[in-house]
Design an enzyme around this catalytic site. Structure first.
Site, PDB file in Angstrom:
ATOM      1  N   HIS A  56       0.821  -1.197   0.000  1.00 32.47           N
ATOM      2  CA  HIS A  56       0.000   0.000   0.000  1.00 32.47           C
ATOM      3  C   HIS A  56       0.864   1.259   0.000  1.00 32.47           C
ATOM      4  CE1 HIS A  56      -3.745  -2.249   1.688  1.00 32.47           C
ATOM      5  NE2 HIS A  56      -3.628  -2.361   0.383  1.00 32.47           N
ATOM      6  N   HIS A  89      -0.466  -8.645   1.301  1.00 30.03           N
ATOM      7  CA  HIS A  89      -1.523  -8.661   2.313  1.00 30.03           C
ATOM      8  C   HIS A  89      -2.222 -10.002   2.443  1.00 30.03           C
ATOM      9  CE1 HIS A  89      -1.134  -4.562   0.566  1.00 30.03           C
ATOM     10  NE2 HIS A  89      -0.887  -4.314   1.832  1.00 30.03           N
ATOM     11  N   CYS A 111       3.145 -11.709   2.990  1.00 27.41           N
ATOM     12  CA  CYS A 111       4.091 -11.601   4.094  1.00 27.41           C
ATOM     13  C   CYS A 111       4.001 -12.863   4.958  1.00 27.41           C
ATOM     14  CB  CYS A 111       3.787 -10.367   4.938  1.00 27.41           C
ATOM     15  SG  CYS A 111       4.775 -10.256   6.446  1.00 27.41           S
ATOM     16  N   GLU A 141      -5.990  -7.642   3.947  1.00 25.67           N
ATOM     17  CA  GLU A 141      -5.465  -8.655   4.858  1.00 25.67           C
ATOM     18  C   GLU A 141      -6.597  -9.315   5.637  1.00 25.67           C
ATOM     19  OE1 GLU A 141      -2.898  -9.057   8.937  1.00 25.67           O
ATOM     20  OE2 GLU A 141      -2.330  -7.428   7.580  1.00 25.67           O
ATOM     21  N   CYS A 210       2.585  -7.362  13.770  1.00 24.27           N
ATOM     22  CA  CYS A 210       3.943  -7.677  13.309  1.00 24.27           C
ATOM     23  C   CYS A 210       4.990  -6.830  14.027  1.00 24.27           C
ATOM     24  CB  CYS A 210       4.041  -7.531  11.791  1.00 24.27           C
ATOM     25  SG  CYS A 210       4.502  -5.911  11.194  1.00 24.27           S
ATOM     26  N   SER A 239      -2.704   1.026   6.241  1.00 21.84           N
ATOM     27  CA  SER A 239      -3.202   0.973   7.614  1.00 21.84           C
ATOM     28  C   SER A 239      -2.118   1.328   8.616  1.00 21.84           C
ATOM     29  CB  SER A 239      -3.752  -0.427   7.904  1.00 21.84           C
ATOM     30  OG  SER A 239      -4.223  -0.518   9.230  1.00 21.84           O
ATOM     31  N   SER A 283       5.726   0.411   4.250  1.00 22.78           N
ATOM     32  CA  SER A 283       5.758   0.160   2.805  1.00 22.78           C
ATOM     33  C   SER A 283       6.337   1.346   2.036  1.00 22.78           C
ATOM     34  CB  SER A 283       4.344  -0.160   2.296  1.00 22.78           C
ATOM     35  OG  SER A 283       3.429   0.846   2.691  1.00 22.78           O
TER      36      SER A 283
END
Length: 329
Positions: A56, A89, A111, A141, A210, A239, A283
């Site tokens: 993103h 995602h 991921c 996601e 994460c 996000s 990102s």
């Protein structure tokens, strides 16, 4: 420099300063996803199709599009037999099935930390649990994770989402999972409210948020109380980038703004500002942060101090199809 007065009335100058958060930028999952597309271009040539945005970030997506990557919303939009990359995602099993039916040559850039949550959803469904998935409705996601166990997954979007859940019986097994890019503090609040309503709610075996998301939020918390303004570089649909803006405000920054590029910074934001905090989402390439620092430097913010709260060493392997061939000994 901005003018202030000392105790005897003499005018002094206050230095304009930048506090640069670290760690920031590409996490291991994003690095793997972007490299997957780049290596696919090298190996197979253009066009390479990518379902959804690979990550993103507007700059990354536009840069890859210029090199021959075609972004599609669904596998059905890519030709049969095409090379198709699944974004970082994650995807629901139905998406993988559709690509297989179209005989598309797929590369999975999901991921590994998202894949971990997917495997947890599969396992808990097998073990008879109802899954309370903390996340944002419509996020790719969340759609991918929910797609692993659609019949037993219930989305909890914000604190108000807790009240929308059905009344589970005490004998029903409940477990919570979460989107990996949420605000740590917000997730804790939601889980606490879930536990108030469902005291028998169980925790997942490990934290789903994460490491990179947590580290970037902690780095922002470290500098935000000293900042008049926090600039977060990131896209509106990211996000984790949007969460950094919220975290900065909650941690004490007077103002906080999200920008894709330095050119989006409003000069009015800098009025009366001595200390600017700078960070970016997971990102975002470092190039975009450097452009923000150059923008600030041109306006007198020449003193840049990097504040490092943790060091990241995690890396993820590329999909097997793109790894260098092993040479025989």
């Amino acid at each position: 420099m901005s003018a202030t007065f000392d105790t005897v009335g003499a005018m002094t100058e206050t230095a304009k300063k930048v506090l640069l958060a670290a760690p920031r930028g590409y996490c291991a999952g994003v690095d793997r996803a972007v490299e997957t597309v780049e290596k696919a271009l090298e190996k197979y040539g253009a066009p390479i199709y990518v379902r959804k945005q690979i990550v993103h970030n507007r700059f990354v997506v536009e840069s890859l599009a210029e090199r021959g990557v075609i972004f599609v919303e669904e596998a059905s939009e890519a030709p049969e037999g095409a090379h198709l990359v699944f974004s970082a995602h994650g995807i629901a099993p139905s998406v993988r099935k559709e690509a297989q039916e179209r005989k598309q040559l797929t590369l999975d850039a999901t991921c590994p930390l998202v894949t971990k949550v997917h495997k947890e959803a599969q396992r808990f469904e097998r073990d008879g649990y109802q899954i309370l998935l903390v996340g944002h409705e419509g996020h790719e996601e969340v759609e991918g994770t929910a797609g692993e166990a659609p019949d037993v997954t219930h989305l909890v979007d914000g604190l108000e989402g807790v009240d929308k859940l059905p009344d589970f019986l005490h004998e029903e097994k409940l477990i919570w999972l979460s989107q990996t890019t949420l605000s740590v503090d917000e997730t804790i609040q939601i889980v606490n409210k879930l536990r108030e309503r469902f005291p028998h709610l169980e925790n997942p075996p490990s934290d789903d948020i994460c490491y990179a998301t947590q580290n970037r939020q902690e780095s922002v918390k470290a500098i935000a109380p000293k900042c008049d303004l926090m600039i977060v570089v990131g896209s509106e649909n990211s996000s984790n980038s949007k969460r950094l803006v919220e975290v900065a405000l909650e941690a004490g920054s007077k103002t906080s703004h999200l920008v894709d590029f330095a050119s989006e910074i409003d000069e009015a934001w800098l009025e009366g500002v001595n200390t600017v905090g700078v960070t970016c989402g997971a990102s975002v390439p470092e190039l975009l942060v450097r452009e923000v620092l150059e923008f600030l430097d041109e306006r007198g913010y020449n003193d840049v101090e990097q504040v490092t709260t943790s060091t990241e060493t995690i890396t993820f392997s590329l999909p097997r199809e793109l790894r260098p061939a092993r040479t025989a000994r």
